[in-house]
Design a protein around this motif. Structure first.
Motif, PDB file in Angstrom:
ATOM      1  N   LYS A 259       0.668  -1.203  -0.084  1.00  0.00           N
ATOM      2  CA  LYS A 259      -0.017   0.028   0.101  1.00  0.00           C
ATOM      3  C   LYS A 259       0.863   1.337  -0.162  1.00  0.00           C
ATOM      4  CE  LYS A 259      -2.577   0.603   3.603  1.00  0.00           C
ATOM      5  NZ  LYS A 259      -3.387   0.659   4.855  1.00  0.00           N
ATOM      6  N   ILE A 260       0.403   2.500  -0.869  1.00  0.00           N
ATOM      7  CA  ILE A 260       1.524   3.480  -1.000  1.00  0.00           C
ATOM      8  C   ILE A 260       0.308   4.465  -1.267  1.00  0.00           C
ATOM      9  CG2 ILE A 260       3.448   2.415  -2.055  1.00  0.00           C
ATOM     10  CD1 ILE A 260       2.746   3.177  -4.641  1.00  0.00           C
ATOM     11  N   LYS A 292      10.896  -0.049   1.313  1.00  0.00           N
ATOM     12  CA  LYS A 292      10.270   0.797   2.287  1.00  0.00           C
ATOM     13  C   LYS A 292      10.504   2.142   2.538  1.00  0.00           C
ATOM     14  CE  LYS A 292      14.612  -0.223   5.372  1.00  0.00           C
ATOM     15  NZ  LYS A 292      14.776   1.325   5.496  1.00  0.00           N
ATOM     16  N   THR A 312       6.090  10.452  -2.368  1.00  0.00           N
ATOM     17  CA  THR A 312       5.291   9.588  -1.651  1.00  0.00           C
ATOM     18  C   THR A 312       4.903  10.189  -0.302  1.00  0.00           C
ATOM     19  OG1 THR A 312       7.175   8.543  -0.725  1.00  0.00           O
ATOM     20  CG2 THR A 312       6.269   7.480  -2.685  1.00  0.00           C
ATOM     21  N   LYS A 313       3.913   9.856   0.314  1.00  0.00           N
ATOM     22  CA  LYS A 313       3.376  10.386   1.768  1.00  0.00           C
ATOM     23  C   LYS A 313       3.489   9.083   2.470  1.00  0.00           C
ATOM     24  CE  LYS A 313       2.063  12.725   5.297  1.00  0.00           C
ATOM     25  NZ  LYS A 313       3.032  13.589   5.729  1.00  0.00           N
ATOM     26  N   HIS A 314       3.248   7.819   2.051  1.00  0.00           N
ATOM     27  CA  HIS A 314       3.018   6.544   3.098  1.00  0.00           C
ATOM     28  C   HIS A 314       3.606   5.381   2.021  1.00  0.00           C
ATOM     29  CE1 HIS A 314       1.687   3.803   6.120  1.00  0.00           C
ATOM     30  NE2 HIS A 314       1.286   3.005   5.252  1.00  0.00           N
ATOM     31  N   ASP A 316       3.757   1.065   2.659  1.00  0.00           N
ATOM     32  CA  ASP A 316       3.673   0.016   3.417  1.00  0.00           C
ATOM     33  C   ASP A 316       4.107  -1.092   2.534  1.00  0.00           C
ATOM     34  OD1 ASP A 316       2.966  -1.858   5.182  1.00  0.00           O
ATOM     35  OD2 ASP A 316       1.071  -1.634   5.386  1.00  0.00           O
ATOM     36  N   GLN A 343      -2.518  13.641  -4.042  1.00  0.00           N
ATOM     37  CA  GLN A 343      -2.029  12.324  -3.862  1.00  0.00           C
ATOM     38  C   GLN A 343      -3.156  11.257  -3.743  1.00  0.00           C
ATOM     39  OE1 GLN A 343      -0.338  14.226  -0.443  1.00  0.00           O
ATOM     40  NE2 GLN A 343       1.657  12.966  -0.936  1.00  0.00           N
ATOM     41  N   LYS A 345      -4.211   6.912  -2.754  1.00  0.00           N
ATOM     42  CA  LYS A 345      -4.041   5.612  -2.018  1.00  0.00           C
ATOM     43  C   LYS A 345      -3.898   4.627  -3.491  1.00  0.00           C
ATOM     44  CE  LYS A 345      -5.827   2.146   0.760  1.00  0.00           C
ATOM     45  NZ  LYS A 345      -6.960   1.810   1.616  1.00  0.00           N
ATOM     46  N   SER A 408       8.649  14.629   0.994  1.00  0.00           N
ATOM     47  CA  SER A 408       7.219  14.174   1.191  1.00  0.00           C
ATOM     48  C   SER A 408       6.387  15.678   0.939  1.00  0.00           C
ATOM     49  CB  SER A 408       7.207  13.924   2.728  1.00  0.00           C
ATOM     50  OG  SER A 408       7.802  12.629   2.791  1.00  0.00           O
ATOM     51  N   ASP A 411       0.206  16.619   4.233  1.00  0.00           N
ATOM     52  CA  ASP A 411      -0.598  15.361   4.845  1.00  0.00           C
ATOM     53  C   ASP A 411      -1.730  15.440   3.716  1.00  0.00           C
ATOM     54  OD1 ASP A 411       0.744  14.905   6.897  1.00  0.00           O
ATOM     55  OD2 ASP A 411      -0.366  16.123   8.443  1.00  0.00           O
ATOM     56  N   VAL A 418      -4.518   4.332   6.853  1.00  0.00           N
ATOM     57  CA  VAL A 418      -3.137   3.967   6.592  1.00  0.00           C
ATOM     58  C   VAL A 418      -2.493   3.972   7.826  1.00  0.00           C
ATOM     59  CG1 VAL A 418      -3.357   4.818   4.234  1.00  0.00           C
ATOM     60  CG2 VAL A 418      -2.511   6.135   5.908  1.00  0.00           C
TER      61      VAL A 418
END
Length: 418
Positions: A259-260, A292, A312-314, A316, A343, A345, A408, A411, A418
């Motif tokens: 997941k990104i 990662k 990217t913000k996140h 996984d 952004q 998901k 980054s 938010d 997430v």
């Protein structure tokens, strides 16, 4: 001489009817019904699932009340020649000759102002008359035309599919593609008020009705066998028999592998660039590398290639992973109405058969993807190549004292899971 005129606003509907005519059809006829001096019908197309066009008539044309059928291939040949000759300049006219001893007329047409074509009418086809009676007695449901067009936009965004469903109870989109059922989130600000289940043929029928009408409402009827759509002037039908198996199938369960949250516009911009480079377009492969710390998008062949880090913000991702994805499918993922943020998901999903799909989510629904790309697989044999490209990109960015796309973003609201 009595005549039958086909008005300009009926040409498109008649052309669709004519296009469905097949020489191998078991009922190779079109049927004309003169109901009154002001109203008639043309019925034909596929024998089992015909189309119909309502014909406004004029008492001055001298037509007699009656029902008769014409050789479909002859009518089609005449219609196509005259349609090409007249374009949208005015009505298309054919003479109707009533013989003294004949109950059924003979029609005489001039094709492209050159060739005469006559068609001797036959007794009416009972199946066509039955379709007319069914239409008049049918308990249709009404759907605002604007709502139908929104439904078609959603269907277009999820092509290709064999089955398309808007589920009112779940407020979801469900499609079947390659014998696999997928559930997807609705577009932003959309609510399902009319549950509808169609196959790809009936979606085409609905699209034709909506594309050529000024009516505010579409009438529709759906059962286990057929779909019928009407705007009041044109009626089309198609088989829904293919939905029988769909109703018995269970949806395939997927779990999340990776997941990104990425900058979707950067992502789409590079896909567009890949398609502008002919060797990459021909290879039709996008490579998505995730670990990662980084998400990298690439398209690489011996002759040329390109790769970039995606903001990217996140992330996984339990281990470095590399996926090969169909470039053309990936580039067609719709962005409009998916999310208002920059952004998005994205998740790599896997089922119990080991089949992968790439899901794109909007900020209204984090549980079901808005859109999925199914032509995706592991690309482990290219891991060495992708890591070499990654190293070269990092070296070039350091030499230029550049950040690339590694910083980054702010938010992203709406993805609290997430």
């Amino acid at each position: 001489m009595p005549k039958l005129e086909f008005h300009t606003d009926r040409k498109q509907g008649i052309s669709h009817l004519v296009d469905a005519i097949n020489d191998k059809d078991c009922i190779p006829y079109v049927t004309v019904v003169i109901e009154t001096k002001e109203l008639g019908y043309l019925i034909g197309g596929q024998s089992d699932f015909p189309s119909m066009v309502q014909l406004p008539l004029n008492s001055e044309w001298g037509l007699k009340k009656g029902q008769w059928s014409l050789c479909a291939s002859s009518f089609s040949t005449w219609w196509q020649a005259e349609l090409k000759n007249t374009l949208n300049k005015g009505p298309i006219t054919i003479e109707v000759e009533y013989g003294k001893q004949q109950d059924l007329p003979s029609l005489n047409g001039l094709m492209a102002q050159v060739s005469r074509l006559y068609i001797q009418a036959k007794p009416p086809i009972e199946e066509h008359l039955a379709f007319l009676v069914q239409h008049k007695n049918q308990a249709y449901q009404s759907l605002p035309t604007d709502s139908a067009r929104v439904i078609l936009e959603v269907a277009e965004a999820h092509k290709p599919f064999d089955v398309f469903e808007l589920n009112k109870e779940q407020q979801k989109v469900r499609i079947e593609r390659d014998n696999n059922i997928q559930t997807c989130a609705l577009p932003e600000n959309m609510e399902v008020t009319h549950g509808i289940l169609l196959n790809k043929e009936s979606v085409v029928q609905l699209d034709r009705i909506c594309s050529n009408t000024d009516a505010e409402q579409i009438q529709y009827y759906l059962d286990d066998e057929r779909a019928i759509f009407s705007d009041g002037n044109c009626v089309s039908s198609s088989s829904l028999a293919s939905l029988r198996e769909y109703r018995l199938k269970k949806e395939t369960a997927y779990s999340t592998e990776v997941k990104i949250i990425i900058n979707i516009y950067d992502f789409k911009a590079d896909l567009k660039r890949y398609l502008s480079i002919m060797p990459l377009k021909k290879a039709n492969q996008a490579l998505l590398y995730i670990d990662k710390d980084y998400v990298m998008l690439a398209s690489l062949v011996e002759e040329t290639g390109s790769n970039r880090f995606i903001r990217t913000k996140h992330i996984d991702c339990p281990k470095p992973s590399l996926y090969s994805i169909n470039l053309s499918q990936l580039s067609r993922v719709p962005i409009k109405d998916i999310t208002q943020a920059e952004q998005m998901k994205i998740a790599v999903l896997i089922n119990d058969k080991g089949e992968l799909k790439l899901g794109f989510y909007n900020d209204r629904d984090n549980t079901e993807p808005y859109h999925s790309v199914t032509d995706i697989e592991y690309a482990s044999p290219k891991m060495e190549l992708i890591l070499q490209s990654k190293t070269k990109l990092e070296t070039m960015l350091k030499q230029k004292n550049a950040n690339g796309d590694l910083d980054s973003q702010k938010d992203l609201f709406g993805f609290n899971d997430v």
